[in-house]
Motif scaffolding. Structure first.
Motif, PDB file in Angstrom:
ATOM      1  N   ILE A   1       0.849  -1.198   0.000  1.00 21.29           N
ATOM      2  CA  ILE A   1       0.000   0.000   0.000  1.00 21.29           C
ATOM      3  C   ILE A   1       0.884   1.248   0.000  1.00 21.29           C
TER       4      ILE A   1
ATOM      5  N   LYS B   1       0.576   3.779  -3.197  1.00 18.14           N
ATOM      6  CA  LYS B   1      -0.456   4.760  -2.856  1.00 18.14           C
ATOM      7  C   LYS B   1      -0.567   5.834  -3.946  1.00 18.14           C
ATOM      8  N   GLY B   2      -1.787   6.092  -4.361  1.00 19.18           N
ATOM      9  CA  GLY B   2      -2.022   7.114  -5.381  1.00 19.18           C
ATOM     10  C   GLY B   2      -1.711   6.652  -6.783  1.00 19.18           C
TER      11      GLY B   2
ATOM     12  N   TRP C   1      -2.837   3.525  -8.136  1.00 22.73           N
ATOM     13  CA  TRP C   1      -3.625   2.338  -8.455  1.00 22.73           C
ATOM     14  C   TRP C   1      -4.305   2.514  -9.798  1.00 22.73           C
ATOM     15  N   LEU C   2      -4.318   1.449 -10.587  1.00 19.69           N
ATOM     16  CA  LEU C   2      -4.883   1.514 -11.936  1.00 19.69           C
ATOM     17  C   LEU C   2      -6.350   1.098 -11.962  1.00 19.69           C
ATOM     18  N   TYR C   3      -6.645  -0.040 -11.414  1.00 20.25           N
ATOM     19  CA  TYR C   3      -8.022  -0.543 -11.463  1.00 20.25           C
ATOM     20  C   TYR C   3      -8.196  -1.623 -10.402  1.00 20.25           C
TER      21      TYR C   3
ATOM     22  N   HIS D   1      -6.644  -5.180  -6.401  1.00 20.55           N
ATOM     23  CA  HIS D   1      -6.315  -3.855  -6.913  1.00 20.55           C
ATOM     24  C   HIS D   1      -4.968  -3.948  -7.594  1.00 20.55           C
TER      25      HIS D   1
ATOM     26  N   VAL E   1      -2.652  -6.053  -4.954  1.00 21.62           N
ATOM     27  CA  VAL E   1      -3.004  -6.325  -3.562  1.00 21.62           C
ATOM     28  C   VAL E   1      -4.365  -7.015  -3.572  1.00 21.62           C
TER      29      VAL E   1
ATOM     30  N   ALA F   1      -6.648   7.283  -1.676  1.00 17.85           N
ATOM     31  CA  ALA F   1      -5.533   6.945  -2.558  1.00 17.85           C
ATOM     32  C   ALA F   1      -4.744   5.726  -2.075  1.00 17.85           C
TER      33      ALA F   1
ATOM     34  N   ARG G   1      -5.711   2.766  -1.471  1.00 17.56           N
ATOM     35  CA  ARG G   1      -6.010   1.557  -2.241  1.00 17.56           C
ATOM     36  C   ARG G   1      -7.199   1.755  -3.167  1.00 17.56           C
ATOM     37  N   CYS G   2      -7.383   2.967  -3.667  1.00 15.31           N
ATOM     38  CA  CYS G   2      -8.540   3.165  -4.547  1.00 15.31           C
ATOM     39  C   CYS G   2      -8.150   4.080  -5.682  1.00 15.31           C
ATOM     40  N   GLU G   3      -8.427   3.626  -6.888  1.00 17.63           N
ATOM     41  CA  GLU G   3      -8.038   4.393  -8.076  1.00 17.63           C
ATOM     42  C   GLU G   3      -8.970   5.570  -8.337  1.00 17.63           C
ATOM     43  N   TYR G   4     -10.053   5.670  -7.566  1.00 18.32           N
ATOM     44  CA  TYR G   4     -10.991   6.772  -7.786  1.00 18.32           C
ATOM     45  C   TYR G   4     -10.642   8.015  -6.955  1.00 18.32           C
TER      46      TYR G   4
ATOM     47  N   ARG H   1     -10.749   6.546 -16.363  1.00 18.64           N
ATOM     48  CA  ARG H   1     -10.088   6.958 -15.123  1.00 18.64           C
ATOM     49  C   ARG H   1     -10.389   8.424 -14.849  1.00 18.64           C
TER      50      ARG H   1
END
Lengths: 382, 438
Positions: free
Chosen positions: A34, A38-39, A41-43, A54, A62, B180, B182-185, B318
């Motif tokens: 993580i 961090k920041g 992540w693609l999908y 993720h 992960v 951020a 663990r989330c791409e949004y 995205r």
């Protein structure tokens, strides 16, 4: 049980005192994968109910396993969570806003042993300790309040109603067959420390009897002007009461037909308790959401005005909830939240397909906004 | 042998969902046997008495906890909630059973080392029962005696580098989504700002100086996983204001069925083949998208960033690169005057350290106004209703913007101010009468 000092000196409370340091810094607790990604992540993808992957720009992955549980938990239970995280996740884990626990691993081969371990652990009565689920178009954990375990104002229990509800909704925690996610929330009184007012289905504890007045103690226990000012409908006024022994005391009088049973007076004055075994029970609300997806966030609407408290499993309540969930599952379009579905088919149709009785209690009569909820068109259905 | 019979609670020990009753019994058993030799600082049978009093509530249909009680730690006006049992003779182990709120780390990530140290402390000095977590976000310690409050606080601050959270008419412990991490949004770093503001406003969090409670919550995107828009006085919701990034190859893969829509969220039912026209283009609330000739086009200027298309095709779409957040004010649950949703007061602001504009141009002017004008137990949203949106703009200096409203007013009852009308309000009646006879 001998008293063991922490080092605190009651004679000199300011000695070595540490204050205002706030919470621990979040970065101390990030798992390495993580922290690194961090920041970036693609999908993500839900591999099976309760299991997410993720993928980061770096190619790192992960895998997250989400498990439900009681937010009311013992240190023994937390230690077992730690044991699992030590065994599978290098000593890291997190909790979600909806009281789920998330175990994360950084490669796919670690996933199955973790899931199998979690699903194999059961309590003595056969309940899962760590049921995997709560993702996607299903039902995740219920956010809730304290209830009878710890609160002074509840009109019902929280942990008990939640356990009863999640037992009947368990298949939808473990599955993703619904048109969209369905969020159930529970608040044991109108104070709503759980803020359930924007949930697909909200379980709300409610009082139906005005406060009992403990005249003998009221003026000693309470600031009477504060109790009067606390009433949103101005139903409380000062009065003098002659006690049985002839002594006259200052107290309050309640105009009962004005009482909305909110309990705000009791918050200010402990000599005005509302709790009652027959008066108290459950209000069911439906059709709220907080997401801005497709349609705007919206409030939940009262769809069942009252269900009595039926300990320990509240069967009338869980039946009504099941009726709503099944009608929604059957009738809604893919991606359509419960409230959007109800608005599309019309509330008259909602009550019909959910087999819920419509009573006068469900028509808003609280102040100006009520007017905007009445139908002012001939566009309705037979 | 259990101290109290609990026939009603025992019926909650079956069924698939985890049983809190079994869990409390487990803790009761652990305390009774005390295999680790813990030097318990509150009654060893607290959990048995907790089950006993809960069983009595299941029997009576009423709570057995008394109203409040002013307890706390020296110098703080929050973080501890006094709680006393109304049947102390029957349940002496929980006669005094105060709650402590422990400020959770942003994002709610933990190491087991930290959690175990929390467990050791709470097992020794409290009931061993917690909430992970309370509704606002704190770690909740459920049940200890008055003499233990300072001891727990001392150990938290001295040994665990950990403070208490908020309660009462304070800033409540802020909370955030996973963001951020663990989330791409995520359109901004929710954990960073949540931690920064929590630390910056420790005084407001610990010492009640507000009319009522005040909550900050941070959602990284308009999906609003922490429900900030519904339950925080100031709600920070991540947004982008440029273009959604499109990977046309991935769009084709969704259309062709190689990728599962909505990240596989609908796998529990056969919904048929993915239909981009019906499921994405047709559901776009502003109809700003089209898919023709294997190409997806978005008219980003018309997009209201509802997240639907991105949620459905996360590998193809995205969030944009020019990111920040919107700020909405005044959300709350129904007490007193009905529930309120957050109202948009800042359509877009950058959320980057040190967050000076957010603090000095939004938070602090709003607090100044609310602390000056707010009535006792009046939430910010209620003050906004009572004094109006214009007053909020006036007090904060924020510029009016059509994005802030659902629609313009339907009445013309505008409270014009004297300095807005040429010549002011002072007029000469004699001059008027020269042209208009009595």
């Amino acid at each position: 049980m001998a008293f063991v000092s922490s080092g605190y000196n009651p004679g000199k409370p300011m000695e070595d005192r540490i204050t205002d340091i706030g919470p621990r810094h979040f970065e101390e607790f990030y798992p390495p994968v993580i922290k690194k990604n961090k920041g970036k992540w693609l999908y993500h993808e839900i591999l099976e109910p309760g299991v997410l992957v993720h993928v980061a720009e770096s190619g790192d992955e992960v895998y997250t396993v989400r498990v439900g549980g009681c937010r009311l938990m013992s240190v023994s239970h937390i230690r077992e969570i730690c044991e699992i995280a030590d065994k599978h996740c290098d000593g890291h884990l997190r909790f979600t806003t909806r009281n789920n626990i998330e175990f994360m691993v950084d490669s796919k081969d670690k996933l199955k042993p973790l899931v199998d371990d979690l699903m194999s652990r059961k309590q003595s009565g056969g309940c899962y300790k760590f049921p995997v689920g709560g993702t996607g178009a299903g039902i995740t954990n219920i956010v809730h309040t304290q209830g009878w375990i710890h609160c002074h104002t509840p009109a019902t229990d929280a942990s008990g109603t939640v356990k009863a509800t999640m037992d009947v909704l368990f298949d939808d925690f473990r599955n993703m067959r619904l048109p969209a996610q369905l969020r159930v929330s529970m608040a044991c009184c109108l104070n709503m420390c759980g803020a359930v007012h924007c949930s697909d289905i909200a379980i709300l504890g409610y009082h139906r009897k005005p406060p009992i007045l403990d005249h003998e103690y009221l003026d000693k226990m309470c600031e009477i002007p504060l109790a009067i000012a606390a009433c949103p409908t101005a139903a409380i006024k000062p009065t003098k009461i002659k006690l049985e022994d002839g002594k006259e005391v200052k107290s309050v009088a309640v105009k009962e037909e004005r009482c909305m049973f909110c309990g705000n007076c009791y918050t200010m004055c402990p000599s005005m308790p509302l709790a009652d075994d027959v008066g108290d029970g459950i209000v069911l609300m439906a059709g709220g959401k907080v997401s801005n997806r497709i349609s705007a966030p919206k409030f939940s609407k009262v769809v069942v005005a009252f269900i009595p408290n039926e300990m320990p499993r509240w069967p009338k309540m869980t039946n009504a909830i099941t009726q709503i969930v099944e009608a929604y599952a059957k009738g809604a379009n893919k991606y359509e939240r419960l409230g959007d579905w109800a608005e599309r088919i019309g509330w008259e149709r909602f009550f019909e397909v959910c087999e819920l009785e419509f009573t006068h209690h469900l028509i808003d009569d609280f102040r100006d906004p009520a007017y905007y909820t009445w139908r002012q068109t001939t566009q309705f259905k037979f | 042998m259990a101290k109290h019979e609990t026939p009603l609670l025992d019926q909650l020990e079956t069924g698939p969902w985890p049983s809190f009753v079994t869990d409390i019994k487990r803790e009761a058993e652990s305390r009774a046997t005390n295999e680790k030799g813990v030097d318990y600082q509150i009654p060893q049978d607290a959990c048995e008495d907790l089950l006993g009093v809960l069983e009595l509530s299941f029997k009576h249909g009423r709570t057995h906890w008394k109203h409040g009680g002013i307890v706390g730690v020296f110098g703080y006006g929050g973080g501890v909630i006094g709680r006393y049992c109304d049947q102390p003779e029957m349940f002496p182990g929980v006669a005094h059973f105060h709650t402590m709120r422990v400020s959770q780390p942003a994002g709610k990530f933990y190491t087991t080392k930290y959690l175990e140290s929390i467990c050791d402390l709470w097992e020794r000095r409290g009931s061993g029962i917690t909430n992970m977590h309370g509704s606002t976000g704190d770690i909740i310690f459920l049940g200890t005696t008055t003499p233990q409050l300072e001891e727990v606080f001392y150990e938290l601050t001295h040994n665990l580098n950990q403070d208490l959270g908020g309660s009462g008419s304070n800033l409540r412990t802020p909370s955030d989504c996973i963001g951020a991490a663990r989330c791409e949004y995520a359109c901004y770093d929710t954990q960073a700002i949540c931690h920064d503001l929590t630390v910056e406003y420790q005084d407001e969090l610990h010492r009640p100086a507000f009319p009522y409670k005040f909550k900050f919550k941070f959602d990284g995107c308009p999906n609003c996983c922490v429900a900030s828009i519904a339950r925080s006085d100031l709600s920070f919701i991540g947004l982008w204001r440029d273009e959604i990034r499109i990977d046309e190859e991935a769009v084709k893969a969704y259309v062709g069925g190689e990728l599962k829509p909505n990240a596989g969220a609908h796998a529990g039912r056969d919904w048929g083949a993915f239909d981009i026209q019906k499921e994405v283009i047709g559901l776009c609330p502003t109809q700003c998208m089209r898919y023709e000739g294997d190409k997806l086009e978005i008219n980003n200027k018309e997009c209201t960033h509802c997240m639907h298309c991105i949620n459905v095709m996360p590998r193809a779409l995205r969030i944009g690169n020019d990111r920040g957040c919107a700020i909405l004010a005044g959300a709350k649950a129904p007490i007193l005057d009905g529930a309120q949703m957050g109202t948009l007061i800042v359509p877009f602001i950058k959320a980057e350290p040190p967050y000076t504009d957010i603090k000095e141009k939004v938070i602090e002017p709003i607090w100044d106004w609310w602390m000056e004008e707010g009535k006792n137990r009046e939430r910010l949203g209620e003050l906004m209703k009572r004094q109006g949106m214009q007053k909020l703009l006036e007090m904060t200096g924020l510029d009016p913007d059509p994005r802030m409203i659902q629609e313009p007013r339907t009445n013309p009852y505008i409270f014009w101010k004297e300095d807005e009308v040429e010549g002011g309000f002072k007029r000469d009646i004699n001059e008027f009468r020269k042209y208009h006879k009595r």
